[in-house]
Design an enzyme around this catalytic site. Structure first.
Site, mmCIF file in Angstrom:
data_model
loop_
_atom_site.group_PDB
_atom_site.id
_atom_site.type_symbol
_atom_site.label_atom_id
_atom_site.label_comp_id
_atom_site.label_asym_id
_atom_site.label_seq_id
_atom_site.Cartn_x
_atom_site.Cartn_y
_atom_site.Cartn_z
ATOM 1 N N ASN A 131 0.871 -1.167 0.000
ATOM 2 C CA ASN A 131 0.000 0.000 0.000
ATOM 3 C C ASN A 131 0.909 1.219 0.000
ATOM 4 O O ASN A 131 1.420 1.625 1.037
ATOM 5 C CB ASN A 131 -0.889 -0.033 1.249
ATOM 6 C CG ASN A 131 -1.865 1.116 1.282
ATOM 7 O OD1 ASN A 131 -1.715 2.088 0.542
ATOM 8 N ND2 ASN A 131 -2.858 1.003 2.126
ATOM 9 N N SER A 132 1.125 1.768 -1.174
ATOM 10 C CA SER A 132 2.113 2.845 -1.264
ATOM 11 C C SER A 132 1.628 4.115 -0.592
ATOM 12 O O SER A 132 2.418 4.990 -0.281
ATOM 13 C CB SER A 132 2.451 3.119 -2.719
ATOM 14 O OG SER A 132 1.269 3.381 -3.422
ATOM 15 N N LEU A 151 -0.163 6.562 -12.874
ATOM 16 C CA LEU A 151 -0.884 6.524 -14.135
ATOM 17 C C LEU A 151 -2.250 5.886 -13.937
ATOM 18 O O LEU A 151 -2.360 4.793 -13.388
ATOM 19 C CB LEU A 151 -0.071 5.755 -15.162
ATOM 20 C CG LEU A 151 1.361 6.286 -15.331
ATOM 21 C CD1 LEU A 151 2.084 5.516 -16.412
ATOM 22 C CD2 LEU A 151 1.393 7.770 -15.640
ATOM 23 N N ASP A 154 -7.045 5.288 -9.346
ATOM 24 C CA ASP A 154 -8.473 5.169 -9.047
ATOM 25 C C ASP A 154 -9.033 6.582 -8.841
ATOM 26 O O ASP A 154 -8.533 7.343 -8.023
ATOM 27 C CB ASP A 154 -8.614 4.337 -7.760
ATOM 28 C CG ASP A 154 -10.018 3.803 -7.588
ATOM 29 O OD1 ASP A 154 -10.960 4.460 -8.065
ATOM 30 O OD2 ASP A 154 -10.172 2.731 -6.969
ATOM 31 N N THR A 229 1.082 1.927 -21.199
ATOM 32 C CA THR A 229 0.225 1.362 -20.168
ATOM 33 C C THR A 229 -1.034 0.786 -20.785
ATOM 34 O O THR A 229 -1.474 1.213 -21.845
ATOM 35 C CB THR A 229 -0.175 2.423 -19.145
ATOM 36 O OG1 THR A 229 -1.087 3.318 -19.775
ATOM 37 C CG2 THR A 229 1.016 3.200 -18.637
ATOM 38 N N GLU A 230 -1.574 -0.167 -20.086
ATOM 39 C CA GLU A 230 -2.786 -0.813 -20.572
ATOM 40 C C GLU A 230 -3.917 0.193 -20.736
ATOM 41 O O GLU A 230 -4.647 0.184 -21.713
ATOM 42 C CB GLU A 230 -3.217 -1.924 -19.611
ATOM 43 C CG GLU A 230 -2.476 -3.237 -19.810
ATOM 44 C CD GLU A 230 -1.102 -3.237 -19.155
ATOM 45 O OE1 GLU A 230 -0.712 -2.219 -18.561
ATOM 46 O OE2 GLU A 230 -0.409 -4.257 -19.261
#
Lengths: 286, 428
Positions: A131-132, A151, A154, A229-230
């Site tokens: 959990n950064s 990026l 949420d 990125t996805e």
């Protein structure tokens, strides 16, 4: 229907050897406020580099601190950016930080598979489940990082959940602490509201300043961001194919972020990269 | 079920607190919502003047300012009350959005900081505190820093006033530069002191004229007291106090949990640090050597006559008396809901640390400064039944554990809890 694959590694593709996302389905959101039950290093000196970069640090005792992690991809998701960055900056160590354990597992497998099929490459990237928002100082020393990536975080639309946003005024203090002078934070989102929020947080923070346009254009990372990125790829797809999104929005399946504002008209990515100035630019302490 | 136990009344148990005026003029104790102050100089009870009628819920933090002009109390009623100690009038009342868990006062007495259970620290500017109109002024705090949604347990200013140190439940100690104009935020982090493996429960600074920058001392739920260079964040020494004292046997089921350090108090020259530990009837004295930067156990002071486990300790810089209180509010076992017992130890001073033989003396009730009147005031009554002590000690321990220790579930249990999640209902 896929039984015939089961004798190899069922969760990996037979042709590429890479793990397949369908076996690592995860919920799009995770609560950053809840207590964590995974191991966290007590301090940065206890981060075991030999686990993350076995070829560069063969045993835990040999770690001499000569080389440390420089890039952190916070909320790395399925690891697309890490993998692209790995070959662009082969000399820099980087780590992805992700809260969802299944997604972390996927990235771990993906990196291992890439290392196996490309010997000597992808040795400088790794991933950790953490959990950064709570534990950034447990992983990095003061002034250790040169780049941090946030990026497609949420968006947490509800006002009551704004404190869960990974970019906020108070957490920026910690990011400024782990970044070295001149280090850069990259943020990117497809949600206008969140983009405005992140921009205002960074603008309002005395330890950050905006990167100039010239620097932005010269930065090789910026070009990567929209393609690697996805989530970024989804947006490229969106721009190429004129989806006239009806009620069944096609890209709402994986990332929660795209659902709300992704009605096809958001052609440009809201993008901000900002800069950490030398400390001497700050007013001196009395 | 365990879940129901989490919400049991023990979580509302608040330990009794004690704080001593820097020149030994007053001693204050807080038990539940009750704030009791005794004037040591004139040996009389202090009557508090507060038109809003005092605190409405448990007080969680009390403190005198370094110059002795201010006193701050705050707690679960989400109010921070700032008192002028000359008139004992509540001059400011600050409303907090959340329950307050810690308070601090800047060394110049110009700013009061308080922190809440969601990890945000606020600052209140009280420069203009010479208001004489006799009305409590309502103020609002400005959020200036945050520990991400972790309960902040203590706030402490460094002796030189440069840093504000905050400790939290997530094992962290954050040292932040306290800016000249803090209402704009305290963004520059000097260091993190990382090393504790449980919640950090208390902080104090040791410093002397020879070492004016001081060193930071912290106590934790991991049963250690650690010495830090707060400027760099480096750990200088660790004293495993849990392994070095005789403890009361616990109730049996939680034996794997080491007794937590609950409070710290240093002598003015920083050569001695008194440590209050859960389950230790008495006190532990540590010797702090500031030139070699080490901590070592000097002595365990046992308290004869009763099972006295201090919940809070305090001392003035001008008198060699260490004040201790044991007690709690919100008890459901004894004849009354709250308990407070005050004791004192003499010889808590500089000279004591120089001789190897520490002449610390536990004061009898008759010898305590202020005598019976003080005990009557701070304790609420003179004699306390013996059985109340162990009940209070257990209740305080459980409350602290529920509040600060992360719950560990077995894999099985975790699965069970997941199944009960609201958002998963109807899918199984």
């Amino acid at each position: 229907m896929m039984e015939h694959e089961a004798n190899a590694n069922p969760s990996h593709s037979k042709t590429t050897g890479l793990p397949r996302k369908r076996f690592y389905r995860a919920r799009a959101h995770s609560n950053p406020l809840s207590d964590s039950h995974f191991p966290i290093p007590v301090s940065p000196s206890q981060v075991d580099y030999s686990v993350h970069y076995p070829q560069l640090f063969p045993s835990p005792d040999k770690f001499d601190g000569s080389k440390s992690i420089e890039f952190a991809d916070v909320g790395c998701g399925f690891g697309g950016l890490l993998i692209s960055l790995s070959t662009v900056f082969p000399e820099s160590l980087m780590i992805g930080m992700e809260l969802r354990d299944k997604v972390t597992e996927y990235v771990k497998e993906r990196i291992l598979a890439l290392r196996a099929s490309n010997p000597g490459q992808y040795e400088n990237i790794s991933v950790v489940r953490t959990n950064s928002m709570k534990y950034i100082p447990n992983y990095f020393e003061k002034g250790q990082l040169t780049k941090m990536f946030f990026l497609f975080p949420d968006p947490h639309f509800k006002e009551k959940n704004h404190r869960r946003r990974v970019i906020n005024l108070h957490l920026l203090d910690e990011y400024a602490y782990v970044l070295r002078e001149g280090g850069i934070i990259y943020t990117m989102t497809d949600v206008e509201e969140l983009g405005v929020w992140m921009n205002s947080c960074l603008k309002g923070h005395p330890l950050f300043e905006a990167v100039t346009k010239e620097e932005l254009e010269a930065d090789p990372v910026v070009k990567l961001l929209s393609t690697a990125t996805e989530e970024g790829q989804k947006w490229r797809m969106l721009n190429l194919v004129p989806w006239n999104s009806g009620p069944s929005c096609p890209f709402g399946q994986e990332g929660g972020g795209a659902k709300k504002d992704g009605n096809g008209e958001g052609k440009e990515l809201v993008e901000f990269s900002l800069h950490f100035p030398p400390l001497e630019h700050l007013p001196p302490f009395p | 079920m365990e879940e129901e136990n989490d919400k049991n009344p023990e979580t509302t148990v608040a330990p009794a607190l004690i704080s001593v005026h820097p020149t030994h003029k007053f001693v204050s104790a807080a038990v539940g919502s009750d704030l009791r102050v005794f004037n040591l100089q004139e040996s009389c009870v202090v009557t508090l003047a507060d038109e809003s009628g005092g605190h409405k819920d448990s007080i969680r933090a009390i403190r005198y300012s370094a110059n002795g002009q201010l006193f701050v109390s705050a707690g679960d009623d989400k109010l921070v009350k700032i008192w002028a100690t000359d008139s004992w009038r509540c001059i400011y009342s600050v409303a907090s959005e959340k329950r307050v868990s810690a308070v601090g006062i800047s060394n110049d007495g110009m700013f009061v900081c308080f922190a809440d259970k969601f990890g945000v620290m606020y600052v209140v500017d009280i420069e203009d505190h010479n208001v004489e109109d006799g009305v409590t002024v309502i103020k609002k705090g400005v959020p200036i820093l945050s520990h991400y949604c972790s309960i902040i347990t203590r706030l402490e200013f460094s002796p030189d006033g440069r840093f504000i140190v905050s400790s939290d439940r997530d094992f962290k100690i954050r040292v932040t530069v306290f800016p000249k104009n803090p209402v704009n935020g305290a963004h520059e982090i000097q260091s993190f002191c990382l090393g504790h493996t449980e919640f950090v429960s208390c902080l104090t600074f040791v410093g002397s004229q020879k070492y004016p920058l001081g060193l930071l001392v912290s106590g934790s739920g991991d049963s250690t007291v650690r010495l830090w260079d707060h400027t760099s964040g480096s750990l200088l020494d660790t004293c495993y106090v849990g392994a070095q004292a005789e403890f009361l046997p616990s109730d049996g089921k939680e034996e794997d949990i080491l007794p937590a350090v609950t409070d710290l108090c240093a002598t003015p020259d920083g050569s001695l640090v008194a440590v209050a530990i859960q389950s230790l009837p008495g006190l532990m004295l540590l010797r702090c050597n500031q030139s070699s930067k080490t901590l070592s156990v000097a002595k365990v002071v046992s308290i004869p006559g009763e099972t006295f486990i201090p919940t809070s300790i305090g001392a003035a810089s001008s008198a060699p008396v260490l004040w201790m209180v044991m007690g709690a509010s919100g008890l459901h076992v004894s004849e009354s809901a709250s308990l407070a017992r005050v004791r004192g130890i003499s010889g808590f001073s500089t000279s004591a640390s120089e001789s190897l033989d520490l002449e610390t003396l536990v004061l009898e009730d008759a010898e305590i400064p202020g005598g019976e009147l003080l005990l009557q005031t701070l304790q609420g009554k003179l004699s306390i039944g013996k059985e109340a002590f162990s009940a209070a000690a257990e209740a305080v321990k459980t409350a602290m554990r529920n509040l600060l220790i992360k719950k560990q579930y077995s894999a099985e249990r975790r699965e069970f809890r997941k199944r009960g999640r609201n958002d998963m209902k109807g899918k199984q």
